[in-house]
Write an enzyme that holds these catalytic residues in place. Structure first.
Site, short mmCIF file in Angstrom:
data_model
loop_
_atom_site.label_atom_id
_atom_site.label_comp_id
_atom_site.label_asym_id
_atom_site.label_seq_id
_atom_site.Cartn_x
_atom_site.Cartn_y
_atom_site.Cartn_z
N ASP A 149 0.78 -1.06 -0.18
CA ASP A 149 0.05 -0.09 -0.01
C ASP A 149 0.96 1.29 0.15
O ASP A 149 0.43 2.31 -0.42
CB ASP A 149 -0.95 -0.02 1.30
CG ASP A 149 -2.10 -1.18 1.25
OD1 ASP A 149 -2.82 -1.43 2.15
OD2 ASP A 149 -2.06 -1.71 0.08
N TYR A 174 2.25 1.85 -3.70
CA TYR A 174 1.31 2.23 -4.44
C TYR A 174 0.85 3.70 -4.20
O TYR A 174 0.81 4.41 -5.07
CB TYR A 174 -0.06 1.48 -4.09
CG TYR A 174 -1.39 1.62 -4.86
CD1 TYR A 174 -2.09 2.66 -4.78
CD2 TYR A 174 -1.70 1.00 -6.12
CE1 TYR A 174 -3.06 3.13 -5.37
CE2 TYR A 174 -2.61 1.35 -6.92
CZ TYR A 174 -3.37 2.26 -6.62
OH TYR A 174 -4.50 2.79 -7.55
N SER A 229 -13.21 7.83 -1.25
CA SER A 229 -11.73 7.64 -0.70
C SER A 229 -11.39 8.83 0.00
O SER A 229 -12.08 9.88 -0.25
CB SER A 229 -10.94 7.10 -1.93
OG SER A 229 -10.74 8.05 -2.83
N LYS A 238 -7.65 3.70 10.85
CA LYS A 238 -8.12 3.22 9.59
C LYS A 238 -8.03 1.67 9.46
O LYS A 238 -6.77 1.05 9.38
CB LYS A 238 -7.38 3.84 8.58
CG LYS A 238 -7.70 3.94 7.19
CD LYS A 238 -7.06 4.68 6.08
CE LYS A 238 -7.64 4.44 4.88
NZ LYS A 238 -7.47 3.12 4.35
N LYS A 295 -0.92 7.96 6.65
CA LYS A 295 -0.39 6.71 6.49
C LYS A 295 0.83 6.50 7.27
O LYS A 295 1.77 7.26 6.89
CB LYS A 295 -0.14 6.39 5.21
CG LYS A 295 -1.40 6.59 3.93
CD LYS A 295 -2.68 6.08 4.53
CE LYS A 295 -2.63 4.49 3.89
NZ LYS A 295 -2.84 4.31 2.58
N CYS A 325 8.11 -37.46 7.50
CA CYS A 325 8.71 -36.50 8.21
C CYS A 325 7.97 -36.03 9.53
O CYS A 325 6.71 -35.51 9.28
CB CYS A 325 8.90 -35.43 7.40
SG CYS A 325 9.77 -33.98 7.87
#
Length: 658
Positions: free
Chosen positions: A31, A34, A80, A111, A306, A423
């Protein structure tokens, strides 16, 4: 780089990332990366407006409705938010707000990193739920949302029409448990809780969504017919009164208070049951929000801070190798403890040998460590200027550190995998597969009971199932005398299974049900299969060179030989019980779509394979027939576009019975 070329390159990267994130639910771009690429694209398009095109990622919110769900046009768009990456940018946002309105107070919320949805109520009753999609058109996932127990199906106050927005998420504890189960079942793991929540909510079968134990936090009223509010916090309190699970929030009078609250949320992120990817700052006054309005893409009254990935240096003390339940060797760096994203980190994943080689990670190195997606600690880079003398490149072992069996590299990836049939690290997964319906079909021996048997030390290899005693099994948790007797009876019954089920149960790489059936019919006896040469094996239909080599290697391994002898001594059938059925569908590939009346999807596939045909999950020009039942969807449309022959159920039955 020429601006036109750079814009084209970034657009291509973002379009691909959008597709992976919103449509495939399988993102490969973080993110953070981006958001920065999108920011760069916005800067370039602002400087060169003549290069802006309608299909640019800057001109849309992102995402689209996936096939399989009806489209929903949102009455109120699900906008958004504008991202900010520093407290300086947050202050600039505050200044812009204060230029438009006089008295300011903000609401600050974590968020949630999940999947945004709109919930619609009519006269107080939940009638529809839809994903955000591109903000204007989403997907109807009502039936799946009904399985989220924190969503009220009826509200105390029955407004004529009421729409709220929330974020569906998978709790961290559920996420870890789900991945453990998927590992046991040999399924690919979800990368993070957001990915898991999105994949779960978009399941066509609501029962799968229900089993995933999704949750939701509601954070906004989109529309409330006959109801008015003055502030955002007033709406949140009203949502609480209507029995919604509401996002935690704090009211702040200044942007400095917001900054402190954002820092507190970041410091306490580990305390939340959900993952976060930032903090949201919203103007509290609803009337002031109307004054400020929105741009073409974002509301002017809110911003999303962010958190940057926190990176800190640490020293690699050791590299240890773990063997997962599917036999994959995973290297892990043991590092000096360092505090990251609210927790103390002392281990960091190294993924695989390719990752180690690319980063050139060595024991003794000083490295930068960060939490990938705020979840998994990983090494970002090596500070080679601090590398001590005498360090050596690290290479994963060529034998399993748990059982000593040789390891092989996956043909289609970078993973190294243990080949040991017995195993201990793979015991749980191997036995679950051995007992599964398509393998030895031992009723009552699911993952929970297998785990009980393994933890009690009663089973240390698949062959040990056939020496279990009812009195020992009856002592286990959730087992009694009758349940134990039923389980022992089911195990005994499995001895008579056809050879094809045993071959599949052995878990040999690339030997699936179809190959197991072909091998069973071709050789008729397990001993004959074990002694077959590479030339004989590759001459069998559906057995290529890699599969043939996997068979030879598996049967030659000491652990495999021991397992075979254990099964032989227990009296497990080694011969094919199947009568020759012919290969009249040999060379034909079928795709099944829609709901059949006389068959389950598996039963139809088994009938096709029993007659020599193949079943594929996707339609292509190589498809021989598409069998279309009721409510057939995109596969039927694709078949029509490619002019692939289509059979209804009656024609399909006729083909089988001719």
């Amino acid at each position: 780089m020429d601006p036109k070329q750079e814009i084209a390159q970034i657009r291509e990267e973002l379009v691909r990332a959008n597709y992976e994130y919103y449509v495939l639910d399988n993102p490969t771009m973080s993110d953070y990366d981006y958001d920065h690429k999108l920011r760069r694209l916005e800067e370039l398009e602002s400087a060169y407006p003549e290069l802006v095109t309608p299909d640019s990622p800057t001109q849309r919110v992102g995402g689209k409705a996936a096939e399989g769900f009806a489209e929903v046009v949102h009455q109120v768009p699900l906008e958004s938010l504008q991202d900010v990456f520093s407290f300086e940018e947050l202050s600039e946002f505050d200044q812009r707000v204060r230029e438009g309105v006089e008295r300011v107070s903000y609401d600050v919320e974590p968020k949630v990193d999940g999947l945004s949805v709109a919930l619609e109520y009519e006269n107080g009753v939940f009638v529809r739920g839809a994903t955000r999609g591109d903000g204007r058109v989403g997907e109807d996932v009502t039936q799946n949302l009904r399985t989220v127990k924190s969503i009220p199906l009826r509200l105390p106050e029955a407004l004529p029409r009421f729409i709220v927005r929330g974020e569906v998420f998978m709790p961290k504890s559920v996420f870890h448990k789900l991945n453990e189960e998927r590992e046991v079942n040999g399924q690919p793991l979800f990368a993070n809780p957001r990915n898991a929540a999105a994949g779960s909510l978009r399941q066509l079968d609501p029962q799968i969504a229900a089993a995933r134990k999704l949750d939701i936090l509601v954070f906004n009223i989109q529309f409330a017919e006959g109801k008015t509010f003055a502030t955002h916090t007033e709406t949140l309190e009203y949502l609480k009164s209507q029995q919604f699970k509401v996002i935690p929030y704090s009211l702040c009078d200044t942007i400095e208070d917001c900054t402190r609250q954002i820092q507190t949320i970041g410091d306490e992120r580990e305390k939340y049951e959900f993952d976060i990817d930032g903090a949201v700052v919203k103007l509290n006054s609803l009337s002031d929000r109307e004054i400020l309005g929105s741009t073409a893409k974002f509301p002017r009254w809110a911003a999303a801070y962010k958190y940057p990935p926190e990176q800190k240096p640490s020293k690699v003390l050791d590299i240890v190798v773990q063997v997962g339940r599917t036999g994959v060797l995973t290297p892990k760096a043991v590092v000096e403890p360092v505090r990251l994203a609210g927790t103390t980190v002392s281990n960091a994943t190294l993924h695989n040998q390719d990752f180690i080689t690319e980063k050139d990670v060595r024991i003794g190195d000083t490295v930068l460590v960060q939490k990938a997606g705020e979840i998994i600690p990983e090494i970002v880079s090596v500070l080679k200027e601090k590398r001590p003398q005498g360090t050596k490149p690290y290479h994963l072992p060529d034998r399993c550190p748990v059982c000593g069996a040789p390891v092989v590299r996956d043909e289609d990836g970078a993973a190294l995998r243990c080949t040991g049939a017995e195993c201990p690290a793979q015991l749980l997964r191997n036995i679950v597969h051995f007992a599964s319906r398509d393998a030895m079909d031992i009723e009552g021996l699911g993952p929970a009971n297998v785990e009980n048997l393994v933890n009690a030390g009663l089973v240390k290899a698949p062959g040990d199932l056939y020496s279990l005693q009812a009195e020992d099994v009856a002592k286990l948790e959730r087992m009694g005398k009758k349940s134990a007797e039923n389980l022992i009876s089911a195990i005994e019954k499995s001895k008579g299974n056809d050879l094809s089920k045993l071959i599949f149960a052995l878990g040999i790489r690339q030997v699936g049900q179809r190959a197991a059936q072909v091998l069973s019919r071709q050789f008729g006896d397990l001993d004959a299969l074990m002694s077959a040469s590479i030339e004989t094996l590759t001459a069998v239909p559906d057995v290529g060179g890699i599969t043939a080599q996997n068979l030879l290697s598996w049967f030659a391994a000491p652990q495999s030989r021991h397992l075979i002898e254990t099964l032989r001594q227990a009296g497990v059938n080694f011969k094919s019980n199947a009568e020759p059925v012919g290969d009249k569908l040999a060379g034909l590939t079928f795709v099944l779509t829609g709901e059949l009346i006389g068959f389950t999807r598996k039963e139809a596939g088994d009938r096709i394979q029993a007659l020599g045909g193949k079943v594929s999950g996707s339609v292509s020009k190589k498809t021989s027939y598409v069998v279309a039942g009721e409510a057939a969807g995109s596969k039927l449309r694709k078949a029509q576009e490619l002019e692939v022959p289509i059979l209804d159920e009656a024609a399909f039955v006729t083909l089988l019975e001719e």
